[in-house]
Design a protein around this motif. Structure first.
Motif, PDB file in Angstrom:
ATOM      1  N   VAL A  53      24.613  57.265  43.291  1.00  0.00           N
ATOM      2  CA  VAL A  53      25.846  57.368  44.054  1.00  0.00           C
ATOM      3  C   VAL A  53      27.028  57.490  43.098  1.00  0.00           C
ATOM      4  O   VAL A  53      27.153  56.736  42.138  1.00  0.00           O
ATOM      5  CB  VAL A  53      26.019  56.166  45.014  1.00  0.00           C
ATOM      6  CG1 VAL A  53      25.962  54.834  44.280  1.00  0.00           C
ATOM      7  CG2 VAL A  53      27.311  56.292  45.809  1.00  0.00           C
ATOM      8  N   GLY A  54      27.870  58.477  43.359  1.00  0.00           N
ATOM      9  CA  GLY A  54      29.033  58.724  42.517  1.00  0.00           C
ATOM     10  C   GLY A  54      29.690  60.032  42.914  1.00  0.00           C
ATOM     11  O   GLY A  54      29.512  60.524  44.035  1.00  0.00           O
ATOM     12  N   ASP A  55      30.446  60.601  41.997  1.00  0.00           N
ATOM     13  CA  ASP A  55      31.072  61.901  42.220  1.00  0.00           C
ATOM     14  C   ASP A  55      29.962  62.954  42.280  1.00  0.00           C
ATOM     15  O   ASP A  55      29.316  63.258  41.270  1.00  0.00           O
ATOM     16  CB  ASP A  55      32.044  62.197  41.079  1.00  0.00           C
ATOM     17  CG  ASP A  55      32.821  63.482  41.284  1.00  0.00           C
ATOM     18  OD1 ASP A  55      32.188  64.537  41.467  1.00  0.00           O
ATOM     19  OD2 ASP A  55      34.064  63.433  41.237  1.00  0.00           O
ATOM     20  N   ALA A  56      29.735  63.515  43.461  1.00  0.00           N
ATOM     21  CA  ALA A  56      28.565  64.374  43.671  1.00  0.00           C
ATOM     22  C   ALA A  56      28.556  65.583  42.741  1.00  0.00           C
ATOM     23  O   ALA A  56      27.515  65.929  42.169  1.00  0.00           O
ATOM     24  CB  ALA A  56      28.505  64.819  45.133  1.00  0.00           C
ATOM     25  N   ALA A  57      29.703  66.232  42.580  1.00  0.00           N
ATOM     26  CA  ALA A  57      29.747  67.435  41.743  1.00  0.00           C
ATOM     27  C   ALA A  57      29.438  67.095  40.286  1.00  0.00           C
ATOM     28  O   ALA A  57      28.672  67.804  39.612  1.00  0.00           O
ATOM     29  CB  ALA A  57      31.114  68.102  41.861  1.00  0.00           C
ATOM     30  N   LYS A  58      30.019  66.015  39.789  1.00  0.00           N
ATOM     31  CA  LYS A  58      29.764  65.617  38.402  1.00  0.00           C
ATOM     32  C   LYS A  58      28.315  65.197  38.201  1.00  0.00           C
ATOM     33  O   LYS A  58      27.701  65.489  37.166  1.00  0.00           O
ATOM     34  CB  LYS A  58      30.705  64.478  38.002  1.00  0.00           C
ATOM     35  CG  LYS A  58      32.162  64.885  37.866  1.00  0.00           C
ATOM     36  CD  LYS A  58      33.007  63.694  37.437  1.00  0.00           C
ATOM     37  CE  LYS A  58      34.468  64.077  37.277  1.00  0.00           C
ATOM     38  NZ  LYS A  58      35.305  62.907  36.889  1.00  0.00           N
TER      39      LYS A  58
END
Length: 353
Positions: A53-58
């Motif tokens: 889980v986190g910034d999806a694009a990164k």
């Protein structure tokens, strides 16, 4: 039945930026820190799927390299981050239940005991044996939340052994039971934890070197009437013992920590969180070193090969070799090349943890 692993890799106020970027994307040995964690989880036999889980694009970029894809043998799901650490943990758990990275659901009555393995995305020196040993020990306990600890002896490998040698001196909780450090591993039944929001407070204030952090946490918990004066006294003694320990006064540290018992701490945290809580101690050491400063990152990058080899040897000596079975990534209509399941069409939140 295996357990899903949830790797927290967000950018909330509890997360730290190092060298101007979120630390989970810093590279060591040619891979972002979070990619090292995902690769290591592939060899943990108890884990059946990995959710990040986190910034999806990164994350899609960080986990999309050929080295990561070649290592994947379990489904890998990327979940867009929410507003903070606890929201990330809970909302990803809801998506585990639904099996959908875009939309989760609350647990049904028969799912209240569903467990997950939470870990941070900045522990590149972790070994699969340490993950496995932690999960096995946690599953053997009749609790709803188990927090991992590591003894100081297991972390001596990181200290400078001679003048001028790059190394890392870590801070510890000093207790009558020994000098211990959180190892960034959590085994939880999220639906059974009564006060999940208090985990965020404890996580944000976890840096033992900072007196203000410890004081603020104690005052918040006192104000909540969750633990009374006991938690304030416990934290005060732990902090004073930690100061003595770091300043080279081990006898004074032992004297001050005589009143700090893990069992007292366990009961207090159970009360704070309104859940059945326990500690689990593992002794490999790799999970005890998360990267929190630029100096730590630079040192890990310089000594990564050496420390990785030593920790693998230590883990195998402690826990034995891992099973050799290698399973392919399961097929899915949402699985991209390499087994990465992304949150297509979903939007990342403003922050996470």
């Amino acid at each position: 039945m295996g357990v899903p692993a949830i790797v927290t890799a967000g950018d909330s106020r509890a997360a730290k930026a190092i060298h101007g970027q979120s630390k989970v994307y810093l590279e060591v040995d040619g891979l972002p820190l979070v990619a090292h964690v995902v690769r290591t989880l592939q060899d943990c036999p108890e884990v059946d799927a990995v959710w990040v889980v986190g910034d999806a694009a990164k994350l899609e970029a960080a986990l999309g390299s050929d080295r990561v894809k070649a290592a994947l043998r379990k489904p890998l799901h990327i979940v867009p981050q929410q507003r903070d650490l606890i929201s990330n943990a809970w909302e990803t758990f809801r998506r585990v239940l639904s099996g959908d990275v875009r939309e989760g659901r609350d647990p049904r009555p028969d799912e209240l005991d569903r467990a997950v393995f939470y870990l941070s995305g900045d522990i590149p020196l972790a070994t699969p044996q340490e993950f496995s040993a932690f999960i096995q020990k946690a599953q053997a306990l009749d609790v709803d939340y188990a927090l991992g600890l590591c003894p100081a002896d297991a972390l001596e490998i990181f200290r400078p052994q001679r003048p001028g040698e790059p190394g890392i001196t870590l801070a510890y909780f000093n207790t009558r039971d020994g000098r211990l450090r959180q190892n960034n591993l959590h085994y939880a039944k999220p639906a059974r934890i009564g006060h999940r929001e208090r985990i965020e407070e404890m996580y944000e204030m976890r840096h033992q070197r900072r007196f203000w952090n410890m004081f603020v946490l104690a005052m918040r918990l006192l104000a909540s009437r969750a633990a009374g004066l006991r938690i304030a006294a416990l934290f005060a003694m732990m902090h004073l013992a930690g100061i003595a320990d770091r300043r080279g006064h081990p006898r004074l540290a032992r004297l001050l920590s005589r009143r700090v018992l893990l069992e007292t701490s366990r009961k207090t945290i159970s009360n704070i969180l309104d859940t059945r809580f326990a500690y689990v101690i593992t002794e490999s050491g790799g999970c005890g070193l998360d990267i929190d400063t630029e100096e730590e990152y630079d040192t890990v990058r310089e000594r990564f090969d050496e420390w990785s080899r030593l920790l693998r040897e230590r883990s195998e000596a402690l826990y034995g070799p891992l099973p050799t079975e290698r399973r392919p990534v399961e097929a899915s209509s949402e699985t991209a090349p390499g087994g990465v399941v992304t949150g297509s069409g979903a939007h990342a939140g403003e922050g996470s943890g």
